[in-house]
Structure formats: C-alpha cells, structure tokens
Write a protein that holds these residues in place. Structure first.
Motif, PDB file in Angstrom:
ATOM      1  N   LYS A 237      38.998  35.233   6.846  1.00 36.59           N
ATOM      2  CA  LYS A 237      39.860  35.798   5.805  1.00 36.59           C
ATOM      3  C   LYS A 237      39.112  36.826   4.960  1.00 36.59           C
ATOM      4  N   GLU A 238      37.850  36.531   4.648  1.00 35.25           N
ATOM      5  CA  GLU A 238      37.029  37.509   3.925  1.00 35.25           C
ATOM      6  C   GLU A 238      36.896  38.800   4.714  1.00 35.25           C
ATOM      7  N   SER A 239      36.915  38.660   6.036  1.00 37.98           N
ATOM      8  CA  SER A 239      36.710  39.808   6.917  1.00 37.98           C
ATOM      9  C   SER A 239      38.007  40.539   7.245  1.00 37.98           C
ATOM     10  N   GLY A 240      39.086  40.126   6.597  1.00 35.67           N
ATOM     11  CA  GLY A 240      40.360  40.804   6.792  1.00 35.67           C
ATOM     12  C   GLY A 240      41.203  40.262   7.924  1.00 35.67           C
ATOM     13  N   ILE A 241      40.844  39.080   8.453  1.00 35.30           N
ATOM     14  CA  ILE A 241      41.609  38.456   9.538  1.00 35.30           C
ATOM     15  C   ILE A 241      42.303  37.220   8.980  1.00 35.30           C
TER      16      ILE A 241
END
Length: 318
Positions: A237-241
């Motif tokens: 989620k931090e990585s945009g997924i």
C-alpha cells in the motif's frame, strides 16, 4: 476404557506420550508436509522446541513428508485414521495443493485442532538483483510478463501462488500471463533464488528471515497493513499497490480420533500458545497471532476450501 483414559491423562499432564500398554510407549509425532526449511517446517520445529523446553510435552518426533505440495502428507494423515499420536502442520498451501493435484482429500476432512498464525506475503530478490524497488519489479513485469519468472514455495492454489496472482490483478497484469514456477517449500525456493533460476520469489518474510538478515536477499515489499518488524521494506500500500494478503498455518490430526484425544491435543496447543516463548517466536518471525481452535477452525477450513476453489476456477486452473 482404562487404556483410553490413561492415554488422555498422559497428554494432559504433558508427558508427551499418546499411547501406553504392553507394547511400550509411543511419543507424539509432528508431520511436516514439505521440505526442511519451509514455512510449515519452521512453524513445526519452533512449536515443538517450545513444547519440549517448557515441559508441555515430552520429546516430540518431527518428520518431513515431501510431495505434491503437501498432498502426499495429507494422504498419509488420512490413512492414519484414529491414530491419536500424530499432528500435522499445514496451511493455505496444502488446501490449494489438494485441488491442483486432483486429490479427493480436503483439509476439512481431517480433525481440525488449531489455527496458529497468520503472516504476510513478501516479494524477494537476490541482494544483487537489478530490481531495487517494487516499482522496478512491476515495470519489468508489465513490459513483458513472460520474462519475469516468479517462484513460490507452494503449489498453485497455495499462498505463494495466490499472492502474486492477486498482485498481478492489482497492478494490471493478466494473472493468466504470470510466469510462475512451483517449488516444494521455502528451502527449494531459496536455492532457486540464490541460483538466479527465477527473477523474484514470493513467500512469507519469516520463512527466509535468516537470509534477509545475512544480506543475501532483499525484500521489495510486504503485503501486510503495517511494516514487518525487522524487515526493511515498505508495504504494498505504501508503494501504491492497493492490496493486503495474509497466509495462515495451523495443525490437523487424523480423522476418527476420540473427542477426548482431540481435546487433549488442543490443550497441548493452547498451552504452547500461552507461553512467553511462543510470543517471542511470533515477533521474531513476523507472525500474527491468529489462534482459533475446534469448531471455529473447522468452519474456517471449509471457507478456505471455497476460497481456493473459486480463485483457481477464475484463473482457469480447475
């Protein structure tokens, strides 16, 4: 009846023996349905060491039965019907393997003892991989899925397979185009990763924590809501997924054991769960406490059967 009562009392009083009588004494056994070094193996050996060290049981024999992603071990468990000196670690991977290997045996057919833990998935690369971030991995994957080989320590339908399929779906890669290679447990997966036979590996961070700490492997991302303690990697989620994913592991016994023996085995696992050493193991391996026993675990296994069956059907694998 006196023999059965003696058997149950021996388990409850934590001597670790499950049978008595003229034939001699037989100790509790723990079967592991994959190779040494895998997640089930780590869970089993961690649990058994604590049970022995804390005098919850006497000496427990741990042995590995390898083959077909855990289906061979499941068949052996079912063949030991009524045998109340045997437990087996298992989890989502074994559930999946029973489907993909065409077995008529389901985990929900065995005696459900306890779900022990949940742990996140992680995306691993060798330390010298050109893929430095999860964004690098996704970019290469999208450019040509066939050139990015993903390895996992479970059969199709298991966590190491379902996790990258769900990541693919989340980032816009067709799951049917994923180049996935199955390995029989974390030990074989590690060999493939370090030998550059695959581009990335998917497993739980705890399963390969020693190699992470030694600097042999780099974790690109983990699939939990929060970062994993001791692992220098962002969440998806931090990585945009927009994805979270959790694997789980539990313990079964053969079908057909007595209710007394079932209660006694569950008590052994409850006593394990309540030790400070188990709580330390949870933290060390990045595991989440997910202890559930008896009927609640039975229902969970049925739900997992349905989950895996529907996912594999969607992927065209059933």
């Amino acid at each position: 009846m006196l023999v059965i009562a003696a058997v149950v009392m021996l388990l409850v009083t934590a001597c670790g023996v499950t049978r008595g009588g003229d034939e001699g004494l037989h100790r509790l056994r723990m079967m592991v349905p994959n190779s040494p070094g895998g997640g089930y193996d780590l869970t089993a050996r961690t649990a058994v060491k604590i049970m022995e060290d804390d005098d919850i049981t006497g000496r427990v024999e741990v042995f590995n039965v390898i083959g077909a992603g855990g289906t061979v071990a499941m068949a052996r468990l079912m063949n030991e019907k009524g045998n109340d000196d045997l437990m087996m670690t298992m989890g989502l991977g074994v559930v999946g393997a029973t489907y993909t290997n065409g077995s008529k045996i389901k985990a929900s057919d065995a005696t459900a003892l306890a779900k022990l833990i949940e742990d996140p998935g992680a995306i691993f690369v060798p330390a010298d991989s050109p893929l430095k971030t999860v964004q690098d991995f996704v970019a290469a994957w999208k450019a040509d899925p066939s050139k990015v080989t993903i390895g996992g320590g479970s059969s199709p339908g298991g966590p190491d397979h379902l996790f990258p399929m769900e990541v693919a779906r989340a980032v816009g890669v067709d799951p049917r185009a994923v180049n996935f290679v199955t390995y029989d447990g974390g030990g074989d997966l590690l060999t493939a990763l370090l030998g550059k036979k695959i581009t990335v590996g998917t497993s739980s961070p705890g399963e390969l924590i020693d190699q992470i700490e030694a600097g042999q492997l780099r974790v690109l991302a983990v699939s939990s809501d929060d970062r994993v303690e001791g692992v220098d990697a962002p969440t998806l989620k931090e990585s945009g997924i927009d994805l979270t994913f959790a694997n789980w592991r539990g313990v079964l016994a053969p079908p057909g054991i007595s209710e007394e023996a079932k209660r006694s085995m569950i008590k052994v696992l409850q006593d394990l769960h309540d030790t400070p050493q188990w709580k330390e193991a949870l933290a060390k391996n990045g595991w989440t406490d997910a202890f559930v026993t008896g009927e609640a675990f039975e229902q969970f296994l049925i739900e997992q059967d349905n989950r895996v069956s529907s996912t594999l059907t969607e992927l065209g694998l059933l």
